[in-house]
Motif scaffolding. Sequence first.
Motif, PDB file in Angstrom:
ATOM      1  N   VAL A 145     -10.959  -3.133  13.969  1.00 61.43           N
ATOM      2  CA  VAL A 145     -11.086  -3.641  12.546  1.00 61.43           C
ATOM      3  C   VAL A 145     -11.574  -2.341  11.731  1.00 61.43           C
ATOM      4  O   VAL A 145     -10.899  -2.130  10.739  1.00 61.43           O
ATOM      5  N   TRP A 167      -6.993  -4.583   4.281  1.00 58.03           N
ATOM      6  CA  TRP A 167      -6.222  -5.870   5.107  1.00 58.03           C
ATOM      7  C   TRP A 167      -5.318  -6.297   4.251  1.00 58.03           C
ATOM      8  O   TRP A 167      -5.512  -7.295   3.736  1.00 58.03           O
ATOM      9  N   ASP A 168      -3.979  -5.634   4.445  1.00 61.85           N
ATOM     10  CA  ASP A 168      -2.829  -6.238   3.711  1.00 61.85           C
ATOM     11  C   ASP A 168      -1.980  -6.758   4.851  1.00 61.85           C
ATOM     12  O   ASP A 168      -2.320  -6.695   5.955  1.00 61.85           O
ATOM     13  N   SER A 169      -0.601  -7.368   4.168  1.00 71.58           N
ATOM     14  CA  SER A 169       0.197  -8.013   5.184  1.00 71.58           C
ATOM     15  C   SER A 169       0.602  -7.064   6.373  1.00 71.58           C
ATOM     16  O   SER A 169       0.726  -7.207   7.458  1.00 71.58           O
ATOM     17  N   LEU A 215      -3.023  -5.094  13.105  1.00 74.37           N
ATOM     18  CA  LEU A 215      -4.069  -5.602  13.670  1.00 74.37           C
ATOM     19  C   LEU A 215      -3.708  -6.531  15.037  1.00 74.37           C
ATOM     20  O   LEU A 215      -4.103  -6.582  16.041  1.00 74.37           O
ATOM     21  N   ILE A 216      -2.826  -7.389  14.794  1.00 74.69           N
ATOM     22  CA  ILE A 216      -2.267  -8.497  15.788  1.00 74.69           C
ATOM     23  C   ILE A 216      -1.713  -7.490  16.739  1.00 74.69           C
ATOM     24  O   ILE A 216      -2.156  -8.023  18.076  1.00 74.69           O
ATOM     25  N   ASN A 243      -1.017  -4.073   7.753  1.00 76.17           N
ATOM     26  CA  ASN A 243      -2.189  -3.999   8.330  1.00 76.17           C
ATOM     27  C   ASN A 243      -2.506  -5.115   9.209  1.00 76.17           C
ATOM     28  O   ASN A 243      -3.037  -5.136  10.054  1.00 76.17           O
ATOM     29  N   HIS A 244      -2.272  -6.309   8.677  1.00 80.37           N
ATOM     30  CA  HIS A 244      -2.543  -7.622   9.525  1.00 80.37           C
ATOM     31  C   HIS A 244      -1.647  -7.680  10.642  1.00 80.37           C
ATOM     32  O   HIS A 244      -2.173  -8.069  11.859  1.00 80.37           O
ATOM     33  N   SER A 264     -14.284 -11.155   6.500  1.00 78.53           N
ATOM     34  CA  SER A 264     -12.936 -11.932   6.317  1.00 78.53           C
ATOM     35  C   SER A 264     -11.892 -10.963   5.788  1.00 78.53           C
ATOM     36  O   SER A 264     -12.418  -9.758   5.521  1.00 78.53           O
ATOM     37  N   LYS A 265     -10.839 -11.173   5.814  1.00 76.77           N
ATOM     38  CA  LYS A 265      -9.789 -10.171   5.374  1.00 76.77           C
ATOM     39  C   LYS A 265     -10.216  -9.891   3.616  1.00 76.77           C
ATOM     40  O   LYS A 265      -9.586  -8.610   3.144  1.00 76.77           O
ATOM     41  N   ARG A 319      -8.002 -15.124   9.558  1.00 75.39           N
ATOM     42  CA  ARG A 319      -8.280 -14.448   8.245  1.00 75.39           C
ATOM     43  C   ARG A 319      -9.736 -14.178   8.429  1.00 75.39           C
ATOM     44  O   ARG A 319     -10.385 -13.433   7.544  1.00 75.39           O
ATOM     45  N   ILE A 342      -0.861 -16.157  13.857  1.00 78.87           N
ATOM     46  CA  ILE A 342      -0.926 -14.885  13.037  1.00 78.87           C
ATOM     47  C   ILE A 342      -1.445 -15.309  11.533  1.00 78.87           C
ATOM     48  O   ILE A 342      -2.235 -14.716  11.017  1.00 78.87           O
TER      49      ILE A 342
END
Length: 78
Positions: free
Chosen positions: A11, A34-36, A42-43, A38-39, A27-28, A63, A59
Amino acid sequence: MDDFTKVQNMVATLFEAPLESVTLQSSKDDFVLWDSLNHLNLIMEIESEFNVSIGIEEIAEIRTIQGIMDLLKRHRNK
């Protein structure tokens, strides 16, 4: 290295945040990057590092850092 430390490093690196700012309570909303996109990055890193497959529903539920740790725990108990 324990799971939290691995997630913390991921992270911090991905979201260009100080390591000490990544806690279980983070949290995000605490990370500007931490946008969509980069989410999803991260996954993919979590799946690769921990050899898990994260479902679509899961997914959307991620949060928080605690949420990631809970997800990893659930996958280990399958």
